[in-house]
Design an enzyme around this catalytic site. Structure first.
Site, short mmCIF file in Angstrom:
data_model
loop_
_atom_site.label_atom_id
_atom_site.label_comp_id
_atom_site.label_asym_id
_atom_site.label_seq_id
_atom_site.Cartn_x
_atom_site.Cartn_y
_atom_site.Cartn_z
N ALA A 10 69.32 79.65 64.88
CA ALA A 10 68.11 79.31 64.13
C ALA A 10 67.65 80.54 63.37
CB ALA A 10 67.01 78.83 65.08
N SER A 11 66.94 80.29 62.25
CA SER A 11 66.46 81.40 61.44
C SER A 11 65.05 81.07 60.96
CB SER A 11 67.38 81.62 60.24
OG SER A 11 66.91 82.69 59.45
N SER A 62 61.04 83.05 59.55
CA SER A 62 60.57 84.11 58.67
C SER A 62 60.46 85.46 59.37
CB SER A 62 59.21 83.74 58.09
OG SER A 62 58.30 83.48 59.14
N ILE A 63 60.22 85.45 60.68
CA ILE A 63 60.03 86.69 61.43
C ILE A 63 61.31 87.14 62.11
CG2 ILE A 63 58.79 87.77 63.35
CD1 ILE A 63 57.05 87.33 60.94
N ALA A 64 62.05 86.21 62.67
CA ALA A 64 63.21 86.57 63.50
C ALA A 64 64.34 85.57 63.32
CB ALA A 64 62.80 86.64 64.97
N VAL A 67 67.94 83.97 65.55
CA VAL A 67 68.44 83.78 66.91
C VAL A 67 69.95 83.58 66.90
CG1 VAL A 67 68.32 82.31 68.95
CG2 VAL A 67 66.24 82.82 67.67
N LYS A 109 67.22 87.21 70.13
CA LYS A 109 66.27 87.00 69.04
C LYS A 109 65.95 88.35 68.43
CE LYS A 109 61.72 84.88 68.22
NZ LYS A 109 60.59 84.17 68.88
N ASP A 145 51.00 78.13 70.62
CA ASP A 145 51.86 77.81 69.47
C ASP A 145 52.76 76.63 69.84
OD1 ASP A 145 52.74 78.09 66.88
OD2 ASP A 145 54.18 79.67 67.34
#
Length: 545
Positions: A131-132, A134-136, A138, A153, A288
């Site tokens: 997964a991709s 904006s911050i990190a 994986v 991550k 979140d």
């Protein structure tokens, strides 16, 4: 002073905003004429999407501006006290999905954090990201020491300067809005940006996320309702998080949940219980809980278990906030609007000089129609939303901790009713709230307070005779000191009184001698003056004692 790079970025932001016609957000007001004229005279940029709604244009503009603005829009989507539904609904569609960066570059940054080649600690590292965002980003691997499947991550390279530059511009804009529109000050735009900055910088610290996850995992240890993956802190750092890989069904995939035979009613009720347990029992809640961070275990579908990921954002409430929140909700559902108004004043959320009668009437006017619906159709989140909107008219300042709670409650409520539309949140939550309140203010609270203090008193009880003796001895010494101070004080007063007497006699004799001398009497004035000086000396001596 704005720097060239800031000016370039500011120009880009204004250009995107005008291209999507976002100056339509500005109210018709003399103070906003200049910004509107700027679009026509300075930039010559027209709205290129007139066929789209204002909310959709805002969403597209934020997506084009990049990750900082996407996340800001996501946060604003939860502030339904600030935005109408057609705007908030569009902001909620913002997806934090961006193009992945190169897997080799991700590997290099991981190795910098680890301090050596990734193969030293991991096997089967997959350079293709799982997964991709904006911050990190994986990636998957297995631990060399025990073969356990993990995910790594890693923070995106060079993301911090981008965030800092955009946040700085956000502050400038917030100050301008607060200065141009005084009515916006109640919304505290600068504090909204400050809260967002804190949230964003917290997300950049992988060790903070690890600590939050460990805390939440410990709070629900051995729980059948919530599972939090294990963190491997030996391999983690500020820029890298290594955690257990989990397998589950994304909570938004209703068809897959049904196909797995999931008990949807129990799953939705568990969501409510988990939320209230986090808030009222632990004072620590996952803030979140959007569908991308929540999964459901494949195992035991009849007694389904939630899986929580990404604990970068958490909320906390202090004891007073919890009590006022619980009392507010209970008062609401008993339609005790007077109690709701009084609680807001007592908590300091609205000014102390607020007219309680007017406040109660305003709350009743807004909320009474809500309770004409069946309880199963009433939204907790929207009850809070209506309350906050009403309280704002009475100068209630934004409470960031309550906004985070309201956002999470809306997420949980939305998820619960998406899974099981007949979910009655009140039936599920009321026993929990009443039990919690009874433990806080009822007889059980007294018992618990005594129990919590019992170890302290058990430790101090053997020392009690000695402490009592020391106290009596110190009291006796203190009394002696007080008596001595009193005696000294009285002696000082006597000395000062005697000194004043001597000074008075001396002054009288000197004045008399002066009068006699002026009448040409020679012997007596000299003797009188000598006696006056003598009395002055006696007075001076008395003062020195």
């Amino acid at each position: 002073m704005i720097t060239p790079s800031e000016f370039k970025r500011l120009y880009k932001i204004i250009e995107v905003q005008l291209r999507y016609g976002l100056d339509d957000f500005l109210p018709e007001d003399p103070r906003t004429k200049m910004p509107k004229m700027a679009r026509k005279s300075l930039f010559w940029i027209k709205n290129q999407h007139p066929d789209k709604s204002l909310g959709e244009r805002l969403r597209l503009a934020l997506q084009e501006l990049g990750p900082v603005w996407i996340k800001f829009g996501q946060m604003m989507s939860t502030r339904r006290d600030l935005f109408p539904p057609h705007i908030a609904d569009q902001l909620a569609l913002l997806q934090d999905q961006v193009e992945p960066f190169d897997g080799n570059l991700a590997k290099e940054h991981m190795e910098l954090s680890l301090g050596g080649p990734i193969e030293t600690w991991f096997d089967d590292f997959d350079e293709t990201p799982l997964a991709s965002a904006s911050i990190a980003q994986v990636h998957t691997a297995t631990l060399k020491e025990n073969g356990r499947e993990v995910v790594l991550k890693v923070i995106r390279p060079d993301i911090l300067p981008v965030i800092q530059a955009d946040i700085k511009l956000m502050y400038r804009m917030a100050h301008i809005v607060a200065r141009l529109l005084p009515e916006a000050r109640l919304l505290r735009p600068v504090e909204v940006v400050r809260e967002y900055e804190k949230t964003l910088l917290d997300e950049l610290n992988m060790m903070r996320e690890a600590a939050n996850s460990i805390q939440l995992r410990r709070n629900f240890e051995d729980s059948d309702t919530l599972y939090v993956p294990e963190m491997f802190t030996d391999y983690s750092s500020t820029n890298l998080l290594v955690m257990e890989r989990i397998y589950g069904i994304q909570v938004s995939d209703i068809d897959a949940l049904i196909a797995n035979g999931t008990n949807m009613k129990l799953l939705s009720e568990n969501a409510v219980n988990i939320f209230f347990t986090q808030v009222f029992r632990d004072s620590f809640f996952h803030a979140d809980m959007h569908p991308g961070n929540i999964f459901v275990s494949y195992e035991n579908p009849e007694t389904p278990q939630w899986i929580a990921l990404d604990c970068g954002i958490v909320g906390t409430l202090n004891r007073d906030d919890k009590r006022y929140l619980a009392e507010n909700l209970l008062a609401f559902f008993h339609r005790d609007y007077r109690k709701v108004a009084e609680l807001h004043v007592d908590s300091g959320w609205v000014p102390q000089d607020t007219n309680i009668d007017e406040f109660e009437f305003a709350i009743r006017t807004v909320c009474e129609p809500i309770f004409e619906k069946p309880l199963c159709d009433i939204s907790f989140g929207h009850v809070l939303l209506n309350l906050f909107n009403t309280a704002r008219r009475f100068d209630m300042e934004v409470q960031p901790q309550l906004m985070l709670l309201q956002k999470t409650l809306l997420y949980v409520e939305g998820l619960g009713r998406q899974l099981y539309p007949q979910l009655d949140l009140w039936i599920t939550a009321k026993p929990f709230l009443e039990d919690w309140m009874s433990r806080q203010v009822g007889p059980q609270a007294i018992v618990e307070a005594v129990k919590s203090k019992a170890p302290f008193w058990a430790e101090k009880l053997p020392e009690l005779p000695e402490l009592l003796y020391d106290s009596l001895r110190q009291g006796k010494v203190m009394n002696q000191r007080i008596d001595k101070l009193y005696d000294n004080f009285m002696e000082s007063r006597r000395s000062q009184g005697l000194a004043r007497f001597y000074f008075g006699i001396g002054a009288t004799l000197v004045v008399c001698s002066a009068i006699l001398f002026s009448n040409h009497v020679e012997t007596i004035p000299v003797a009188s003056a000598a006696m006056g000086v003598t009395f002055w000396l006696l007075g001076w001596r008395a003062c020195r004692k």
